[in-house]
Design a protein around this motif. Sequence first.
Motif, PDB file in Angstrom:
ATOM      1  N   ILE A   1       0.850  -1.182   0.000  1.00  0.00           N
ATOM      2  CA  ILE A   1       0.000   0.000   0.000  1.00  0.00           C
ATOM      3  C   ILE A   1       0.889   1.237   0.000  1.00  0.00           C
ATOM      4  O   ILE A   1       1.767   1.385   0.855  1.00  0.00           O
ATOM      5  N   VAL A   2       0.642   2.137  -0.965  1.00  0.00           N
ATOM      6  CA  VAL A   2       1.418   3.364  -1.115  1.00  0.00           C
ATOM      7  C   VAL A   2       0.455   4.550  -1.041  1.00  0.00           C
ATOM      8  O   VAL A   2      -0.559   4.568  -1.745  1.00  0.00           O
ATOM      9  N   VAL A   3       0.796   5.540  -0.202  1.00  0.00           N
ATOM     10  CA  VAL A   3      -0.082   6.688   0.025  1.00  0.00           C
ATOM     11  C   VAL A   3       0.539   7.940  -0.572  1.00  0.00           C
ATOM     12  O   VAL A   3       1.705   8.247  -0.313  1.00  0.00           O
ATOM     13  N   GLY A   4      -0.255   8.660  -1.356  1.00  0.00           N
ATOM     14  CA  GLY A   4       0.195   9.925  -1.930  1.00  0.00           C
ATOM     15  C   GLY A   4      -0.836  11.017  -1.759  1.00  0.00           C
ATOM     16  O   GLY A   4      -1.176  11.706  -2.726  1.00  0.00           O
ATOM     17  N   ASP A   5      -1.355  11.194  -0.548  1.00  0.00           N
ATOM     18  CA  ASP A   5      -2.282  12.296  -0.275  1.00  0.00           C
ATOM     19  C   ASP A   5      -1.485  13.592  -0.221  1.00  0.00           C
ATOM     20  O   ASP A   5      -0.653  13.783   0.667  1.00  0.00           O
ATOM     21  N   GLN A   6      -1.737  14.499  -1.170  1.00  0.00           N
ATOM     22  CA  GLN A   6      -0.895  15.679  -1.339  1.00  0.00           C
ATOM     23  C   GLN A   6      -1.725  16.840  -1.865  1.00  0.00           C
ATOM     24  O   GLN A   6      -2.945  16.775  -1.916  1.00  0.00           O
ATOM     25  N   ARG A   7      -1.023  17.909  -2.281  1.00  0.00           N
ATOM     26  CA  ARG A   7      -1.736  19.113  -2.708  1.00  0.00           C
ATOM     27  C   ARG A   7      -2.270  19.010  -4.138  1.00  0.00           C
ATOM     28  O   ARG A   7      -3.194  19.733  -4.504  1.00  0.00           O
ATOM     29  N   SER A   8      -1.689  18.130  -4.954  1.00  0.00           N
ATOM     30  CA  SER A   8      -2.213  17.868  -6.304  1.00  0.00           C
ATOM     31  C   SER A   8      -1.827  16.450  -6.697  1.00  0.00           C
ATOM     32  O   SER A   8      -0.778  15.951  -6.283  1.00  0.00           O
ATOM     33  N   GLY A   9      -2.670  15.804  -7.466  1.00  0.00           N
ATOM     34  CA  GLY A   9      -2.384  14.444  -7.902  1.00  0.00           C
ATOM     35  C   GLY A   9      -2.497  13.402  -6.811  1.00  0.00           C
ATOM     36  O   GLY A   9      -1.782  12.396  -6.832  1.00  0.00           O
ATOM     37  N   SER A  10      -3.400  13.575  -5.862  1.00  0.00           N
ATOM     38  CA  SER A  10      -3.507  12.668  -4.715  1.00  0.00           C
ATOM     39  C   SER A  10      -3.989  11.282  -5.122  1.00  0.00           C
ATOM     40  O   SER A  10      -4.843  11.137  -5.999  1.00  0.00           O
ATOM     41  N   PHE A  11      -3.433  10.259  -4.447  1.00  0.00           N
ATOM     42  CA  PHE A  11      -3.816   8.880  -4.742  1.00  0.00           C
ATOM     43  C   PHE A  11      -3.445   7.995  -3.552  1.00  0.00           C
ATOM     44  O   PHE A  11      -2.604   8.325  -2.724  1.00  0.00           O
ATOM     45  N   ILE A  12      -4.092   6.837  -3.480  1.00  0.00           N
ATOM     46  CA  ILE A  12      -3.638   5.699  -2.682  1.00  0.00           C
ATOM     47  C   ILE A  12      -3.692   4.496  -3.611  1.00  0.00           C
ATOM     48  O   ILE A  12      -4.689   4.303  -4.323  1.00  0.00           O
ATOM     49  N   THR A  13      -2.612   3.698  -3.633  1.00  0.00           N
ATOM     50  CA  THR A  13      -2.582   2.573  -4.568  1.00  0.00           C
ATOM     51  C   THR A  13      -2.123   1.314  -3.856  1.00  0.00           C
ATOM     52  O   THR A  13      -1.371   1.360  -2.883  1.00  0.00           O
ATOM     53  N   ALA A  14      -2.607   0.174  -4.353  1.00  0.00           N
ATOM     54  CA  ALA A  14      -2.161  -1.137  -3.896  1.00  0.00           C
ATOM     55  C   ALA A  14      -1.415  -1.800  -5.044  1.00  0.00           C
ATOM     56  O   ALA A  14      -1.920  -1.877  -6.167  1.00  0.00           O
ATOM     57  N   LEU A  15      -0.192  -2.266  -4.759  1.00  0.00           N
ATOM     58  CA  LEU A  15       0.632  -2.933  -5.751  1.00  0.00           C
ATOM     59  C   LEU A  15       0.758  -4.413  -5.405  1.00  0.00           C
ATOM     60  O   LEU A  15       0.702  -4.792  -4.235  1.00  0.00           O
ATOM     61  N   ASP A  16       0.939  -5.238  -6.422  1.00  0.00           N
ATOM     62  CA  ASP A  16       1.254  -6.646  -6.194  1.00  0.00           C
ATOM     63  C   ASP A  16       2.656  -6.736  -5.619  1.00  0.00           C
ATOM     64  O   ASP A  16       3.614  -6.235  -6.215  1.00  0.00           O
ATOM     65  N   ALA A  17       2.795  -7.344  -4.443  1.00  0.00           N
ATOM     66  CA  ALA A  17       4.092  -7.356  -3.759  1.00  0.00           C
ATOM     67  C   ALA A  17       5.145  -8.116  -4.542  1.00  0.00           C
ATOM     68  O   ALA A  17       6.338  -7.817  -4.417  1.00  0.00           O
ATOM     69  N   ARG A  18       4.766  -9.087  -5.365  1.00  0.00           N
ATOM     70  CA  ARG A  18       5.738  -9.874  -6.129  1.00  0.00           C
ATOM     71  C   ARG A  18       6.254  -9.133  -7.353  1.00  0.00           C
ATOM     72  O   ARG A  18       7.436  -9.235  -7.695  1.00  0.00           O
ATOM     73  N   SER A  19       5.376  -8.392  -8.016  1.00  0.00           N
ATOM     74  CA  SER A  19       5.731  -7.794  -9.304  1.00  0.00           C
ATOM     75  C   SER A  19       5.774  -6.277  -9.302  1.00  0.00           C
ATOM     76  O   SER A  19       6.384  -5.671 -10.195  1.00  0.00           O
ATOM     77  N   GLY A  20       5.110  -5.640  -8.332  1.00  0.00           N
ATOM     78  CA  GLY A  20       4.994  -4.187  -8.326  1.00  0.00           C
ATOM     79  C   GLY A  20       3.900  -3.655  -9.237  1.00  0.00           C
ATOM     80  O   GLY A  20       3.718  -2.439  -9.352  1.00  0.00           O
ATOM     81  N   LYS A  21       3.148  -4.537  -9.881  1.00  0.00           N
ATOM     82  CA  LYS A  21       2.081  -4.089 -10.781  1.00  0.00           C
ATOM     83  C   LYS A  21       0.859  -3.635  -9.995  1.00  0.00           C
ATOM     84  O   LYS A  21       0.625  -4.053  -8.867  1.00  0.00           O
ATOM     85  N   ASP A  22       0.050  -2.783 -10.633  1.00  0.00           N
ATOM     86  CA  ASP A  22      -1.130  -2.228  -9.980  1.00  0.00           C
ATOM     87  C   ASP A  22      -2.154  -3.310  -9.656  1.00  0.00           C
ATOM     88  O   ASP A  22      -2.437  -4.172 -10.490  1.00  0.00           O
ATOM     89  N   VAL A  23      -2.701  -3.254  -8.459  1.00  0.00           N
ATOM     90  CA  VAL A  23      -3.866  -4.053  -8.082  1.00  0.00           C
ATOM     91  C   VAL A  23      -5.097  -3.156  -8.106  1.00  0.00           C
ATOM     92  O   VAL A  23      -6.114  -3.489  -8.690  1.00  0.00           O
ATOM     93  N   TRP A  24      -5.009  -2.022  -7.454  1.00  0.00           N
ATOM     94  CA  TRP A  24      -6.046  -1.002  -7.557  1.00  0.00           C
ATOM     95  C   TRP A  24      -5.458   0.368  -7.225  1.00  0.00           C
ATOM     96  O   TRP A  24      -4.406   0.453  -6.593  1.00  0.00           O
ATOM     97  N   THR A  25      -6.128   1.397  -7.695  1.00  0.00           N
ATOM     98  CA  THR A  25      -5.750   2.774  -7.374  1.00  0.00           C
ATOM     99  C   THR A  25      -7.001   3.553  -7.003  1.00  0.00           C
ATOM    100  O   THR A  25      -8.016   3.482  -7.710  1.00  0.00           O
ATOM    101  N   CYS A  26      -6.909   4.268  -5.896  1.00  0.00           N
ATOM    102  CA  CYS A  26      -8.005   5.130  -5.451  1.00  0.00           C
ATOM    103  C   CYS A  26      -7.571   6.578  -5.654  1.00  0.00           C
ATOM    104  O   CYS A  26      -6.623   7.041  -5.010  1.00  0.00           O
ATOM    105  N   GLU A  27      -8.236   7.269  -6.595  1.00  0.00           N
ATOM    106  CA  GLU A  27      -7.947   8.693  -6.767  1.00  0.00           C
ATOM    107  C   GLU A  27      -8.577   9.475  -5.618  1.00  0.00           C
ATOM    108  O   GLU A  27      -9.726   9.237  -5.253  1.00  0.00           O
ATOM    109  N   ARG A  28      -7.812  10.418  -5.076  1.00  0.00           N
ATOM    110  CA  ARG A  28      -8.243  11.161  -3.893  1.00  0.00           C
ATOM    111  C   ARG A  28      -8.383  12.649  -4.221  1.00  0.00           C
ATOM    112  O   ARG A  28      -7.708  13.167  -5.108  1.00  0.00           O
ATOM    113  N   ARG A  29      -9.251  13.320  -3.474  1.00  0.00           N
ATOM    114  CA  ARG A  29      -9.337  14.767  -3.589  1.00  0.00           C
ATOM    115  C   ARG A  29      -8.024  15.391  -3.116  1.00  0.00           C
ATOM    116  O   ARG A  29      -7.419  14.926  -2.142  1.00  0.00           O
ATOM    117  N   ASN A  30      -7.597  16.430  -3.779  1.00  0.00           N
ATOM    118  CA  ASN A  30      -6.367  17.097  -3.386  1.00  0.00           C
ATOM    119  C   ASN A  30      -6.588  17.939  -2.136  1.00  0.00           C
ATOM    120  O   ASN A  30      -7.704  18.375  -1.849  1.00  0.00           O
TER     121      ASN A  30
END
Length: 357
Positions: free
Chosen positions: A131-160
Amino acid sequence: KWTESDYLWRAGIPGTSPSQPVIWGDKIFVTSALNKGRERTLICLDKKNGEPVWHKKYTMETHRKHRLNSYASSSPAVDAKRVCASFVTPDRFLVMAWDHAGEELWSREFGSFDSQHGHGASPIILEGKVIVVGDQRSGSFITALDARSGKDVWTCERRNSKKTAYGTPCLIARDGKKELLTVSLSHGISSLDFETGELNWEALVFDKRPVASPVVAGDLVFGSCGAGGGGNYLVAVRLGGEGDVTTSHTSYEIRRQAPYVPTPVAIGNRLYFTSDRGIATCVEADSGRVIWQERLAKGFFGSPVWIDGKIYCNSMEGETLVFEAEDTFKLLAKNPLLEESYSTPCVDGNRLYIKTF
């Protein structure tokens, strides 16, 4: 209690960082930064003696940050097969994974990171996801990556947010489902479905920047917000609901000596926290009743931890203070760290591993 002669070993760490050491098996992993953030490192040490096992170094750009923040405030995350870390500048958000021998498994770039004071949130590894968190002033997101490959599992776009958030999410299981509890100015305290990233609910309870991570006691989740000039407060929100639960689920606030940077610790129906200005507090979690407040130090940035009925916390000026986790305050010890510390103690078996300046 301990003295300088009681340390089993001490190991020098190149650079500076308040991040927390993490442990798996016989290895310690810790992040650091050198040369005003131009060099970011992940360091592996032998747990038995502190001797270096391997380290990885990456070139980044220096940048402006808060004078009390670091270029490596994010702690690593580790499981049985891999260790992950984030290296972040205004122009680059890098997340990497290595195996325990130091071989790189994958790396991901998430673009820029828009923040006034630098970066802080740590990755989480659980059940095959990072789980990677990027709640910030622009381009906010929280994403889940596959731990084996680093590929996207899901991404939640967040309000800035007008102000970047620094807290690491808390994961809980309720009614057969797992939830990620997050903090940000734009979403307050919110719940995401761990499997899909969909928003379950949010309580818009903050008017300042959240830095500490959320914690749960009983059916309440606690989060705090604040600013360098004061006005910090802690909020209790009842778990559950759908959509905007600000009015229906907000339980109470604590504004006197509330924490801004340190994360509280919950034990049963008691919540213990230390404030940035050096005050420790014990609260009845379900009601918000303050049981006691005591001055311990000039200030705290690292978070308290609970071990065997006692609370351990590192002060800014370089002591580990220990007090009983009871309804009557009793200070048990002030132990020397020999230099300042902004880090949270790492607990492993019957030992403490403490990172200092």
